[in-house]
Design an enzyme around this catalytic site. Sequence first.
Site, PDB file in Angstrom:
ATOM      1  N   ASP A  35       5.624  -1.650 -13.452  1.00  0.00           N
ATOM      2  CA  ASP A  35       6.215  -0.709 -14.411  1.00  0.00           C
ATOM      3  C   ASP A  35       5.090  -0.270 -15.370  1.00  0.00           C
ATOM      4  O   ASP A  35       4.938  -0.809 -16.457  1.00  0.00           O
ATOM      5  CB  ASP A  35       7.347  -1.431 -15.152  1.00  0.00           C
ATOM      6  N   GLU A  77       3.021  -3.660 -15.923  1.00  0.00           N
ATOM      7  CA  GLU A  77       3.952  -4.772 -16.099  1.00  0.00           C
ATOM      8  C   GLU A  77       4.243  -5.345 -14.723  1.00  0.00           C
ATOM      9  O   GLU A  77       4.654  -4.626 -13.820  1.00  0.00           O
ATOM     10  CB  GLU A  77       5.251  -4.306 -16.783  1.00  0.00           C
ATOM     11  N   GLU A 128       0.417  -8.403 -23.809  1.00  0.00           N
ATOM     12  CA  GLU A 128       0.542  -9.812 -24.209  1.00  0.00           C
ATOM     13  C   GLU A 128      -0.796 -10.538 -24.131  1.00  0.00           C
ATOM     14  O   GLU A 128      -1.158 -11.282 -25.043  1.00  0.00           O
ATOM     15  CB  GLU A 128       1.533 -10.528 -23.287  1.00  0.00           C
ATOM     16  N   THR A 178       9.133  -7.604 -17.067  1.00  0.00           N
ATOM     17  CA  THR A 178       7.863  -8.316 -16.933  1.00  0.00           C
ATOM     18  C   THR A 178       8.076  -9.819 -16.774  1.00  0.00           C
ATOM     19  O   THR A 178       8.823 -10.430 -17.543  1.00  0.00           O
ATOM     20  CB  THR A 178       7.001  -8.060 -18.181  1.00  0.00           C
ATOM     21  N   ASP A 197      15.633  -0.988 -15.284  1.00  0.00           N
ATOM     22  CA  ASP A 197      14.653  -2.045 -15.525  1.00  0.00           C
ATOM     23  C   ASP A 197      15.162  -2.995 -16.610  1.00  0.00           C
ATOM     24  O   ASP A 197      15.452  -2.571 -17.728  1.00  0.00           O
ATOM     25  CB  ASP A 197      13.315  -1.417 -15.941  1.00  0.00           C
ATOM     26  N   LYS A 239       7.219   5.255 -19.989  1.00  0.00           N
ATOM     27  CA  LYS A 239       7.422   4.533 -18.735  1.00  0.00           C
ATOM     28  C   LYS A 239       7.725   5.462 -17.564  1.00  0.00           C
ATOM     29  O   LYS A 239       7.506   5.083 -16.414  1.00  0.00           O
ATOM     30  CB  LYS A 239       8.617   3.578 -18.886  1.00  0.00           C
ATOM     31  N   ARG A 244       1.451   2.085 -23.996  1.00  0.00           N
ATOM     32  CA  ARG A 244       1.916   1.341 -25.171  1.00  0.00           C
ATOM     33  C   ARG A 244       1.878   2.165 -26.458  1.00  0.00           C
ATOM     34  O   ARG A 244       2.686   1.928 -27.365  1.00  0.00           O
ATOM     35  CB  ARG A 244       1.064   0.081 -25.360  1.00  0.00           C
ATOM     36  N   TYR A 252      14.886  -6.936 -18.716  1.00  0.00           N
ATOM     37  CA  TYR A 252      13.968  -7.524 -19.706  1.00  0.00           C
ATOM     38  C   TYR A 252      14.259  -9.019 -19.683  1.00  0.00           C
ATOM     39  O   TYR A 252      14.548  -9.623 -20.693  1.00  0.00           O
ATOM     40  CB  TYR A 252      14.330  -6.875 -21.052  1.00  0.00           C
ATOM     41  N   ARG A 266       7.453  -7.015 -34.185  1.00  0.00           N
ATOM     42  CA  ARG A 266       8.257  -7.483 -35.330  1.00  0.00           C
ATOM     43  C   ARG A 266       7.929  -8.953 -35.575  1.00  0.00           C
ATOM     44  O   ARG A 266       8.705  -9.845 -35.205  1.00  0.00           O
ATOM     45  CB  ARG A 266       9.760  -7.361 -35.006  1.00  0.00           C
ATOM     46  N   TYR A 324      10.000   4.412 -29.148  1.00  0.00           N
ATOM     47  CA  TYR A 324      11.025   3.495 -28.636  1.00  0.00           C
ATOM     48  C   TYR A 324      12.241   3.292 -29.534  1.00  0.00           C
ATOM     49  O   TYR A 324      13.296   2.876 -29.066  1.00  0.00           O
ATOM     50  CB  TYR A 324      10.408   2.154 -28.220  1.00  0.00           C
ATOM     51  N   GLU A 356       6.448  -7.130 -12.236  1.00  0.00           N
ATOM     52  CA  GLU A 356       7.887  -7.358 -12.155  1.00  0.00           C
ATOM     53  C   GLU A 356       8.323  -7.596 -10.709  1.00  0.00           C
ATOM     54  O   GLU A 356       7.604  -7.286  -9.769  1.00  0.00           O
ATOM     55  CB  GLU A 356       8.648  -6.138 -12.700  1.00  0.00           C
ATOM     56  N   THR A 372       6.097   4.506 -11.539  1.00  0.00           N
ATOM     57  CA  THR A 372       6.417   3.102 -11.266  1.00  0.00           C
ATOM     58  C   THR A 372       6.000   2.861  -9.822  1.00  0.00           C
ATOM     59  O   THR A 372       6.386   3.632  -8.937  1.00  0.00           O
ATOM     60  CB  THR A 372       7.925   2.835 -11.416  1.00  0.00           C
ATOM     61  N   HIS A 384       8.402 -13.119 -22.179  1.00  0.00           N
ATOM     62  CA  HIS A 384       7.897 -11.753 -22.378  1.00  0.00           C
ATOM     63  C   HIS A 384       8.555 -11.136 -23.613  1.00  0.00           C
ATOM     64  O   HIS A 384       7.877 -10.554 -24.464  1.00  0.00           O
ATOM     65  CB  HIS A 384       8.172 -10.899 -21.132  1.00  0.00           C
ATOM     66  N   GLN A 405       4.870   4.414 -26.280  1.00  0.00           N
ATOM     67  CA  GLN A 405       6.045   3.547 -26.411  1.00  0.00           C
ATOM     68  C   GLN A 405       6.301   3.136 -27.865  1.00  0.00           C
ATOM     69  O   GLN A 405       7.442   3.192 -28.347  1.00  0.00           O
ATOM     70  CB  GLN A 405       5.849   2.295 -25.542  1.00  0.00           C
TER      71      GLN A 405
END
Length: 436
Positions: free
Chosen positions: A242, A208, A383, A369, A136, A262, A246, A138, A152, A253, A210, A266, A143, A249
């Site tokens: 996906d 997500e 989001e 995504t 997968d 994840k 959260r 990104y 961050r 992560y 995709e 799927t 996104h 994650q």
Amino acid sequence: MIDATHDPNLRSWVESANQKDTDFPIQNLPFGVFRRKNSGESPRVGVAIGDRILDLTLCYQTRLLEKLPEQLQAACGASNLNPLMAMGREASSALRHRLSELLRYDEQKSLPEREILVSMPDAELLLPAEIGDYTDFYASIFHATNVGKLFRPDNPLLPNYKYVPIAYHGRASSIVPSGTSIKRPQGQRKPPNEPIPTFGYSKLLDYEMEVGFFVGAGNRLGRPIAIEDAEKHIFGLCLVNDWSARDIQAWEYQPLGPFLAKSFATTISPWVVTLEALAPFRCPAFSRPQEDPAPLPYLSSSLNTQLGGIDITVEVWLRTAAMREAQMEPFRLSRASFEQMYWTLAQMLAHHTSNGCNLRPGDLLASGTVSGAEKGSQGSLLEITQRGARPIKLPTGEERSFLSDTDEVILRGYCHKEGFAKIGFGECRGAIASVE
Ligand code: MN
């Protein structure tokens, strides 16, 4: 690239394929795997046409494909698409042309229509391929920036993003076909204000939206695929959800990326739309702002710059139990364009093999995504609700920050362009099971 199979004036003797709003007109011809419900028959290859499925095993057995090479005919009688995928673009193209002839209006009289067609509600749609590996990406910079801001705030986009098509290795064993119910996962979660993690059901379950693509002919270990050749190794596209926990994650992560957040499930749509069917909808690759670096040479070609993109509209719809009870239609959460992806399919595939990694027929690669810059084009609840800070209001008066049990998520995708038939991907559906 555009040929007689894309002619918008083609009509099929399958009446429902000529209706304006069908996803599966004769110009589409996506491949899938199915079996007749309650029949006990083994899985077989089919092609979606209107509200029917053309049974390719029966076409093969009744010699409707006899002009095609022996090996290609045998691939039509297989129990998944892997043999057809392995034969590469020329083979699937030859088959597409024959199927287009078979399904055209003027050949009606010669076909035993009832036997070779199955009504979609009478069929169980299965995974189209045996998926050996799943990766997968990104690839949406919107996104990546939206999500980066949440985790961050002062450093949303990491410095490698504009150079490297970022991805993680997903789990192939838990890929399920549309319609499979999804169990809310349990795992470790550590809210920021708690000193230690606890184990339990995810409270921040998300989707997500995709686009996935299946590898056709593979490459040998140690032999990278050049970007100029990358599309010869892509069989076709599907929709991918996906599912993402959260809270799990956020805690797991760093430093190696997503794992159990994840890998629990799927969902993919059952019909694989070939790159050939998508030819009329090709567009330039994302046009990078002037201050962005150019892709490194192994990720760059003039063909990719001019036509590496695909204009697919993708949508997410939500239907809650209350909406079902009130017989309300699903509610649209977002709509975005696949045209807006920072990296193209060819760049993702070339990058994946650039270290010599071998891809095999039936491997699934997904885009990550699909989100755009505008409001209403964000492909995940993370989001849309700003990690739950701004819940969405539904027409029932309900609110959602993340998914509740029994919520159903429906992905849709389609391509539309003046002068061509509209084609669609069908649906990628999944409902969250209620926890006993
Ligand atoms: Mn993803």
